[in-house]
Scaffold this active site. Structure first.
Site, PDB file in Angstrom:
ATOM      1  N   SER A  81      12.940  -0.112 -33.511  1.00 45.71           N
ATOM      2  CA  SER A  81      14.022  -0.025 -32.537  1.00 45.71           C
ATOM      3  C   SER A  81      13.869   1.259 -31.710  1.00 45.71           C
ATOM      4  CB  SER A  81      15.371  -0.107 -33.260  1.00 45.71           C
ATOM      5  OG  SER A  81      16.404  -0.406 -32.362  1.00 45.71           O
ATOM      6  N   MET A  82      14.813   2.173 -31.741  1.00 50.33           N
ATOM      7  CA  MET A  82      14.640   3.432 -31.009  1.00 50.33           C
ATOM      8  C   MET A  82      13.351   4.128 -31.413  1.00 50.33           C
ATOM      9  SD  MET A  82      17.101   6.850 -30.830  1.00 50.33           S
ATOM     10  CE  MET A  82      16.647   7.482 -32.450  1.00 50.33           C
TER      11      MET A  82
END
Length: 261
Positions: A97-98
Site C-alpha cells: 500500500s503506502m
C-alpha cells in the site's frame, strides 16, 4: 553499528530474524498506519533464505512519542539514509500500500545515487504512482478515520479494540494518510524512470486497486515486470501469507538472476 548485530534500538530498522550469511536483504515497508511488527511473521518465514529488514515509521509503538511525517518525500529521504549501512548487499524493496510508493521513491533515490545494490522492487496492494484517485481520508474527523482503518482491516486488532490506544496513535495514522493522499508522482509514465525490475502483487477484490491500475507499474521500468493476483481484498497478504512469502522468494531469486545475466 555492525550489520551483523540486532537493531532493535535502531529508529528506522527492525531486524527480527538476522541471517548473517544471506547474499541479499529484503526491506519490508508497511502500509499507512502500519508498523514494522506487522511483518514479523513474514520476516520469520523468509529468514530461512534471506536477511529481512522491517521499517518502523515514526509515531507508533516504540516511536509513538515522535510526530508522524506527512510527506512521502520526507519519509523516503529518511528511510534512504537509514538503509545506507545495510546496502553492503543487494536490497530488494517490498512495500505494501503506502509502502509500495515509498519503495518506488527509495528505488529512485538508490538509482539516482548510482547504487548497484538495488535488486528490485515488489509493489503490493497499490496502484502505480502514475495513476490517481482523489482521496481525503486524512481531512476527515477521528471517527471517520477510525471507520476507514477498521474497514480495511490492516491495523492490529489489539489497537482497534483499545479505544484509548487507538486515539493515541491516530495522529501518526493521519500523518500517513496525508503523506500518501497528497503524494503526486513527478513523472507521467511516458518514459520509464527505473532500471530495476518490478513485481506487482495485488488482491483480486481490492477496492483500492484495479488490475489496470496495478499493471500500470510496468510503464515505470526498463527492467523486468511480473504481475500476480491473490484471493482477497486490500490486505490479501495476511490470509495468503504462505503464497506471498513464496512469491517474494521467487522474485528475489529472479532479480538475482537478472543481475547476473
Amino acid at each position: 553499528m555492525s550489520t551483523t548485530e540486532s537493531t532493535t534500538d535502531d529508529l528506522w530498522v527492525r531486524r527480527f530474524h538476522p541471517v548473517a550469511d544471506s547474499p541479499h536483504r529484503v526491506v519490508l515497508l508497511p502500509h499507512a498506519g502500519g508498523s514494522a511488527s506487522f511483518f514479523f511473521p513474514f520476516s520469520k518465514a523468509l529468514a530461512e533464505t534471506t536477511d529481512v529488514l522491517s521499517v518502523q515509521y515514526p509515531g507508533r509503538q516504540d516511536r509513538r512519542a515522535e510526530p508522524g511525517m506527512g510527506s512521502v518525500g520526507e519519509l523516503a529521504d529518511a528511510i534512504y539514509e537509514a538503509l545506507q549501512p545495510w546496502a553492503d548487499r543487494p536490497l530488494v524493496l517490498f512495500g505494501h500500500s503506502m509502502g509500495a510508493v515509498l519503495g518506488f521513491e527509495l528505488a529512485r533515490r538508490f538509482e539516482r545515487a548510482g547504487s548497484t545494490q538495488l535488486g528490485g522492487l515488489i509493489a503490493s496492494g497499490r496502484r502505480a504512482p502514475i495513476t490517481y484517485r482523489e482521496e481525503n481520508v486524512h481531512q476527515r474527523g477521528d471517527d471517520a478515520l477510525i471507520a476507514e482503518i477498521r474497514a480495511l482491516s490492516g491495523t492490529d486488532s489489539g489497537v482497534l479494540a483499545d479505544e484509548e490506544l487507538l486515539r493515541m496513535v491516530l495522529p501518526a495514522i493521519r500523518a500517513d494518510y496525508k503523506a500518501i493522499e497528497t503524494y503526486r508522482c513527478d513523472v507521467d509514465g511516458s518514459a520509464p524512470v527505473l532500471r530495476c525490475p518490478i513485481s506487482v502483487l495485488t488482491g483480486e477484490s481490492d477496492p483500492r486497486v484495479s488490475f489496470d491500475e496495478a499493471k500500470a507499474w510496468s510503464r515505470l521500468t526498463t527492467g523486468g515486470f511480473t504481475f500476480r493476483s491473490f484471493p482477497g481484498g486490500h490486505f490479501y497478504l495476511t490470509p495468503q501469507q504462505d503464497q506471498v512469502v513464496a512469491a517474494i522468494g521467487e522474485d528475489v531469486a529472479a532479480f538475482a538472476n537478472l543481475a547476473i545475466g
